[in-house]
Design a protein around this motif. Structure first.
Motif, PDB file in Angstrom:
ATOM      1  N   GLY A  60       4.592  -0.884  -4.614  1.00  0.00           N
ATOM      2  CA  GLY A  60       4.277   0.447  -5.100  1.00  0.00           C
ATOM      3  C   GLY A  60       3.229   0.406  -6.187  1.00  0.00           C
ATOM      4  N   VAL A  61       2.241   1.281  -6.083  1.00  0.00           N
ATOM      5  CA  VAL A  61       1.148   1.330  -7.061  1.00  0.00           C
ATOM      6  C   VAL A  61       0.903   2.781  -7.463  1.00  0.00           C
ATOM      7  N   SER A  62      -0.111   2.985  -8.279  1.00  0.00           N
ATOM      8  CA  SER A  62      -0.314   4.281  -8.923  1.00  0.00           C
ATOM      9  C   SER A  62      -0.998   5.319  -8.044  1.00  0.00           C
ATOM     10  N   ALA A 194       5.637  13.636  -6.369  1.00  0.00           N
ATOM     11  CA  ALA A 194       5.484  14.769  -7.276  1.00  0.00           C
ATOM     12  C   ALA A 194       4.340  14.500  -8.250  1.00  0.00           C
ATOM     13  N   GLY A 195       3.315  13.828  -7.752  1.00  0.00           N
ATOM     14  CA  GLY A 195       2.167  13.431  -8.549  1.00  0.00           C
ATOM     15  C   GLY A 195       1.411  12.359  -7.792  1.00  0.00           C
ATOM     16  N   GLU A 196       0.843  11.417  -8.497  1.00  0.00           N
ATOM     17  CA  GLU A 196       0.096  10.342  -7.860  1.00  0.00           C
ATOM     18  C   GLU A 196       1.026   9.177  -7.499  1.00  0.00           C
ATOM     19  N   GLY A 197       0.638   8.440  -6.472  1.00  0.00           N
ATOM     20  CA  GLY A 197       1.391   7.258  -6.076  1.00  0.00           C
ATOM     21  C   GLY A 197       0.775   6.637  -4.845  1.00  0.00           C
ATOM     22  N   GLY A 198       1.030   5.366  -4.617  1.00  0.00           N
ATOM     23  CA  GLY A 198       0.502   4.672  -3.445  1.00  0.00           C
ATOM     24  C   GLY A 198       1.274   3.399  -3.199  1.00  0.00           C
ATOM     25  N   ALA A 199       0.912   2.687  -2.147  1.00  0.00           N
ATOM     26  CA  ALA A 199       1.561   1.412  -1.832  1.00  0.00           C
ATOM     27  C   ALA A 199       0.638   0.560  -0.981  1.00  0.00           C
ATOM     28  N   VAL A 200       0.811  -0.737  -1.126  1.00  0.00           N
ATOM     29  CA  VAL A 200       0.188  -1.708  -0.234  1.00  0.00           C
ATOM     30  C   VAL A 200       1.307  -2.402   0.525  1.00  0.00           C
ATOM     31  N   ILE A 237      10.073   7.736 -11.450  1.00  0.00           N
ATOM     32  CA  ILE A 237      10.368   9.071 -10.926  1.00  0.00           C
ATOM     33  C   ILE A 237       9.722   9.269  -9.556  1.00  0.00           C
ATOM     34  N   GLN A 238       8.466   8.831  -9.410  1.00  0.00           N
ATOM     35  CA  GLN A 238       7.821   8.950  -8.095  1.00  0.00           C
ATOM     36  C   GLN A 238       8.593   8.174  -7.039  1.00  0.00           C
ATOM     37  N   ALA A 239       9.002   6.972  -7.371  1.00  0.00           N
ATOM     38  CA  ALA A 239       9.721   6.132  -6.415  1.00  0.00           C
ATOM     39  C   ALA A 239      11.044   6.770  -6.010  1.00  0.00           C
TER      40      ALA A 239
END
Length: 368
Positions: A60-62, A194-200, A237-239
């Motif tokens: 998980g990344v930003s 509920a905002g920014e987030g990403g994953a590799v 929180i995103q996770a």
């Protein structure tokens, strides 16, 4: 015509209202544990998402942009290198090579709006070190052909699956087909936070371990910094929210495909071309992009009947001012330019009602 009503392009509040208590409970759990940055909620989401994507690991990344940046960093891309990128994509796909000091080399799109396989190999030079294939709008690229080109030419392959959560290619979940797969969890995505987030995601543990270190300031352990790193961690929180939403993703995608099928079956207007779908794929339909004879006239027609729409994307990457130094000109990538001038995205999200779908179809069919 049926009674005029406003049809939104997307409506995140409808989804939120259905999951409100689950989301509140997940946020409360994060606060009770005070696990706000990385930590157990991120680790649990990573485990669940890797399982969903059928990969060995997920990090998980930003943001989706930082996911692409880290993927190229992991592959050792650097100054003077070239990375093939579709001309028809969101700009973040092209930022990643720039962040590494490399040059994006643009390639035109095909009838499915993705990288034109016939033009990829011709764009490869001795400086090419990676191909970023974007599963645009949720339609998977021709991964077998791209992997073959990559192997023959010694070029790494990265999947940009920011718009394709849950899409499949020959039964394989996208993201885990290439060496590295990158996702965005921007709120409007098929799986959005509920905002920014990403994953590799990746099948190789050594890649996952390196990306975990790089996202955390380059630290393999506290107060130890073995490489120049970044503050690209995912928030707890995103996770936690993404764990809730992941359980509903397949159901939401089924609804998206149902809406797309209704559009395909019932839009009967010679001025409108609906999107093509390859037999080998299971489309995620993040977007439903039609091509029209007159973009301005059609979008004005939609607005007059209170149907919201999107343009994805009105200026192709190679014509953006930021890439002037690359020397591309209008006419270099004609199909991408055609889509920019003629493409219009119709409303498609899981909470769209049947009445709204029928109204959109009616409005589209009355366009003259």
């Amino acid at each position: 015509m049926a009674e005029v009503r406003k049809v939104p392009f997307t409506d995140l509040h409808r989804q939120y209202s259905q999951l409100k208590q689950e989301i509140y409970d997940s946020i409360e759990a994060v606060f009770e544990a005070s696990a706000f940055t990385a930590g157990p909620f991120v680790q649990e989401f990573e485990h669940q998402f890797a399982k969903y994507c059928n990969t060995q690991g997920a990090v998980g990344v930003s943001s989706g942009t930082s996911a692409l940046h880290l993927a190229l960093r992991c592959l050792g891309v650097g100054p003077g290198d070239e990375v093939i990128v579709p001309a028809n994509t969101f700009i973040a796909s092209a930022w990643a090579p720039i962040y590494m000091g490399a040059n994006p080399v643009f390639v035109d799109c095909d009838e499915f709006y993705n990288l034109d396989i016939n033009k990829v190999e011709a764009a490869i030079t001795k400086r090419t070190c990676a191909i970023i294939c974007v599963h645009l709008y949720g339609h998977p690229c021709d991964m077998y052909s791209l992997k073959e080109i990559g192997m023959q030419c010694g070029v790494n392959l990265i999947e940009d699956a920011a718009q394709a959560h849950g899409a499949k290619y020959h039964g394989l979940m996208v993201g885990g087909i290439a060496e590295l797969g990158c996702f965005s969890f921007y709120p409007s995505k098929n799986l959005g936070g509920a905002g920014e987030g990403g994953a590799v995601v990746t099948q190789r543990e050594n890649y996952a371990a390196q990306i975990r270190m790089l996202r955390n300031q380059g630290a393999p352990a506290k107060h130890q910094y073995s490489e120049i790193g970044y503050n690209y961690r995912m928030d707890g929180i995103q996770a936690a929210i993404l764990q809730v939403k992941l359980q509903h993703l397949d159901r939401w995608n089924i609804r998206r495909r149902d809406i797309a099928s209704r559009y395909e079956a019932k839009i009967e207007n010679g001025r409108i071309q609906t999107p093509k779908v390859a037999d080998s794929v299971e489309h995620a339909f993040h977007l439903y992009v039609v091509s029209v004879d007159d973009q301005a006239k059609f979008t004005n027609h939609l607005s007059n009947h209170q149907v919201s729409y999107g343009l994805h994307y009105p200026i192709p990457c190679h014509l953006q001012k930021a890439f002037t130094h690359l020397g591309n000109r209008r006419g270099d990538f004609p199909y991408s330019e055609y889509l920019a001038a003629h493409g219009v995205s119709l409303p498609i999200f899981p909470e769209l009602t049947d009445d709204e779908i029928d109204y959109v179809i009616e409005v589209v069919n009355r366009y003259k």
